[in-house]
Design a protein around this motif. Sequence first.
Motif, PDB file in Angstrom:
ATOM      1  N   GLN A 130      33.278  52.310  33.290  1.00 13.80           N
ATOM      2  CA  GLN A 130      34.098  51.205  32.793  1.00 13.80           C
ATOM      3  C   GLN A 130      34.598  50.334  33.954  1.00 13.80           C
ATOM      4  OE1 GLN A 130      37.612  50.583  33.018  1.00 13.80           O
ATOM      5  NE2 GLN A 130      37.546  48.873  31.579  1.00 13.80           N
ATOM      6  N   ARG A 131      35.021  50.951  35.035  1.00 14.31           N
ATOM      7  CA  ARG A 131      35.549  50.184  36.172  1.00 14.31           C
ATOM      8  C   ARG A 131      34.430  49.384  36.839  1.00 14.31           C
ATOM      9  NH1 ARG A 131      37.518  50.783  41.743  1.00 14.31           N
ATOM     10  NH2 ARG A 131      39.567  49.772  41.855  1.00 14.31           N
ATOM     11  N   ALA A 132      33.235  49.980  36.948  1.00 11.32           N
ATOM     12  CA  ALA A 132      32.109  49.257  37.536  1.00 11.32           C
ATOM     13  C   ALA A 132      31.767  48.023  36.715  1.00 11.32           C
ATOM     14  CB  ALA A 132      30.905  50.185  37.651  1.00 11.32           C
ATOM     15  N   ALA A 133      31.755  48.160  35.381  1.00  8.84           N
ATOM     16  CA  ALA A 133      31.463  47.020  34.508  1.00  8.84           C
ATOM     17  C   ALA A 133      32.552  45.957  34.621  1.00  8.84           C
ATOM     18  CB  ALA A 133      31.321  47.493  33.064  1.00  8.84           C
ATOM     19  N   THR A 134      33.803  46.391  34.732  1.00  5.39           N
ATOM     20  CA  THR A 134      34.914  45.449  34.883  1.00  5.39           C
ATOM     21  C   THR A 134      34.777  44.645  36.171  1.00  5.39           C
ATOM     22  OG1 THR A 134      36.408  46.868  33.616  1.00  5.39           O
ATOM     23  CG2 THR A 134      37.420  45.249  35.087  1.00  5.39           C
ATOM     24  N   PHE A 135      34.399  45.315  37.244  1.00  3.85           N
ATOM     25  CA  PHE A 135      34.214  44.626  38.524  1.00  3.85           C
ATOM     26  C   PHE A 135      33.027  43.664  38.457  1.00  3.85           C
ATOM     27  CE2 PHE A 135      36.657  46.352  42.267  1.00  3.85           C
ATOM     28  CZ  PHE A 135      37.685  46.888  41.508  1.00  3.85           C
ATOM     29  N   LEU A 136      31.976  44.045  37.744  1.00  2.85           N
ATOM     30  CA  LEU A 136      30.827  43.157  37.596  1.00  2.85           C
ATOM     31  C   LEU A 136      31.223  41.913  36.802  1.00  2.85           C
ATOM     32  CD1 LEU A 136      27.860  42.603  38.093  1.00  2.85           C
ATOM     33  CD2 LEU A 136      27.306  43.985  36.078  1.00  2.85           C
ATOM     34  N   ASN A 137      32.013  42.099  35.750  1.00  2.00           N
ATOM     35  CA  ASN A 137      32.508  40.969  34.969  1.00  2.00           C
ATOM     36  C   ASN A 137      33.319  40.031  35.859  1.00  2.00           C
ATOM     37  OD1 ASN A 137      33.411  39.746  32.200  1.00  2.00           O
ATOM     38  ND2 ASN A 137      35.303  40.119  33.300  1.00  2.00           N
ATOM     39  N   ALA A 138      34.216  40.598  36.664  1.00  2.00           N
ATOM     40  CA  ALA A 138      35.049  39.783  37.554  1.00  2.00           C
ATOM     41  C   ALA A 138      34.201  39.058  38.591  1.00  2.00           C
ATOM     42  CB  ALA A 138      36.092  40.667  38.237  1.00  2.00           C
ATOM     43  N   HIS A 139      33.139  39.712  39.054  1.00  2.00           N
ATOM     44  CA  HIS A 139      32.239  39.102  40.035  1.00  2.00           C
ATOM     45  C   HIS A 139      31.578  37.858  39.447  1.00  2.00           C
ATOM     46  CE1 HIS A 139      29.343  38.664  43.220  1.00  2.00           C
ATOM     47  NE2 HIS A 139      28.321  38.944  42.423  1.00  2.00           N
ATOM     48  N   VAL A 140      31.107  37.958  38.201  1.00  2.00           N
ATOM     49  CA  VAL A 140      30.475  36.809  37.556  1.00  2.00           C
ATOM     50  C   VAL A 140      31.504  35.702  37.309  1.00  2.00           C
ATOM     51  CG1 VAL A 140      29.231  36.023  35.489  1.00  2.00           C
ATOM     52  CG2 VAL A 140      28.651  38.220  36.533  1.00  2.00           C
ATOM     53  N   GLN A 141      32.721  36.092  36.950  1.00  2.00           N
ATOM     54  CA  GLN A 141      33.782  35.094  36.787  1.00  2.00           C
ATOM     55  C   GLN A 141      34.053  34.374  38.107  1.00  2.00           C
ATOM     56  OE1 GLN A 141      36.891  37.607  35.108  1.00  2.00           O
ATOM     57  NE2 GLN A 141      36.636  36.623  33.106  1.00  2.00           N
ATOM     58  N   ASP A 142      34.055  35.107  39.210  1.00  2.00           N
ATOM     59  CA  ASP A 142      34.267  34.493  40.524  1.00  2.00           C
ATOM     60  C   ASP A 142      33.125  33.536  40.872  1.00  2.00           C
ATOM     61  OD1 ASP A 142      36.624  35.860  40.874  1.00  2.00           O
ATOM     62  OD2 ASP A 142      35.726  37.454  42.088  1.00  2.00           O
ATOM     63  N   LEU A 143      31.892  33.948  40.586  1.00  2.00           N
ATOM     64  CA  LEU A 143      30.736  33.110  40.915  1.00  2.00           C
ATOM     65  C   LEU A 143      30.746  31.800  40.145  1.00  2.00           C
ATOM     66  CD1 LEU A 143      27.799  35.720  40.962  1.00  2.00           C
ATOM     67  CD2 LEU A 143      28.758  34.513  42.924  1.00  2.00           C
ATOM     68  N   THR A 144      31.164  31.864  38.906  1.00  2.00           N
ATOM     69  CA  THR A 144      31.050  30.702  38.019  1.00  2.00           C
ATOM     70  C   THR A 144      32.370  29.968  37.793  1.00  2.00           C
ATOM     71  OG1 THR A 144      31.399  32.102  36.068  1.00  2.00           O
ATOM     72  CG2 THR A 144      29.124  31.774  36.804  1.00  2.00           C
ATOM     73  N   GLY A 145      33.488  30.574  38.222  1.00  2.00           N
ATOM     74  CA  GLY A 145      34.782  29.972  37.972  1.00  2.00           C
ATOM     75  C   GLY A 145      35.221  30.054  36.524  1.00  2.00           C
ATOM     76  N   ARG A 146      34.573  30.910  35.741  1.00  2.00           N
ATOM     77  CA  ARG A 146      34.890  31.034  34.319  1.00  2.00           C
ATOM     78  C   ARG A 146      35.933  32.127  34.115  1.00  2.00           C
ATOM     79  NH1 ARG A 146      31.345  29.000  30.588  1.00  2.00           N
ATOM     80  NH2 ARG A 146      33.156  29.321  29.234  1.00  2.00           N
ATOM     81  N   ARG A 147      37.164  31.748  33.853  1.00  2.00           N
ATOM     82  CA  ARG A 147      38.224  32.702  33.566  1.00  2.00           C
ATOM     83  C   ARG A 147      38.586  32.704  32.093  1.00  2.00           C
ATOM     84  NH1 ARG A 147      38.341  35.824  38.060  1.00  2.00           N
ATOM     85  NH2 ARG A 147      38.197  34.507  39.918  1.00  2.00           N
TER      86      ARG A 147
END
Length: 254
Positions: A141-158
């Motif tokens: 779960q934590r790995a998936a959460t970090f991956l989600n945050a990584h994509v949000q950082d890349l795209t600026g989508r919050r």
Amino acid sequence: MPQSIDPAWAKEVLGWWVEHANAALMDDKGRREYSFCSSGPRTDVLLTRELQTRRVIGVVLGLGKVDALVRPVPSGHNFVELQSGLDLARRALGKLATAEETARYITGSSAPTMAADSLHPLIWGAASKLWHDGHHASAVQRAATFLNAHVQDLTGRRDVSDSTLMAQVFSSNAPEAGKPRLRWPGVNTDLTVKAMRTGLSQFGQGCFMAIRNPATHSTEDLAAQEALEQLAILSTLARWIDGCELVEAPKPHS
């Protein structure tokens, strides 16, 4: 996930311990009668490597905890017991010496293995502490959460997350203001490029619907093998994301 260790180095560490522990148990005439001996220079030398040797024994034998190898004897005298630790070191040496033969003739498997720390660093970095504590579902779960945050950082989508985020960032539609896309590089008409782009959209959404959501909402832990497989899936998605290009909408002319 079991830790890996260099067999040759482990044999050196354990061999040193066996040699010096045996020497400490010998009396002045070269005889060995007891499992304990007086504390002194020979046991002081052992103490300098005791923690390292315990860790090696733990990894080789797959033990979660290895007790002290130099143990005070509750006798009121300055004695320490060495035999228990000596037996453990010999057992570990024996396992190292016969591991290849055992795997060949007993398991009969030559299948490759994968080290968890060879997964994408974002995935294993997020999961490792919980994994080592035995919380496999939480690690996923934590790995998936970090991956989600990584994509949000890349795209600026919050404003979106998880499967909705994946659907939008991998969308085949043209990027819009504030809604960039992650695109697999290549010519738009190339069939392989098209397949990768479509696959990334479906795969990304599937990862969050079928991996992150159950890991987040379930109260049951995962078996280590199942959890490792799920981390490998997330690692694959993370590596594909690394290969994508960020495509943004043209800025309006002033």
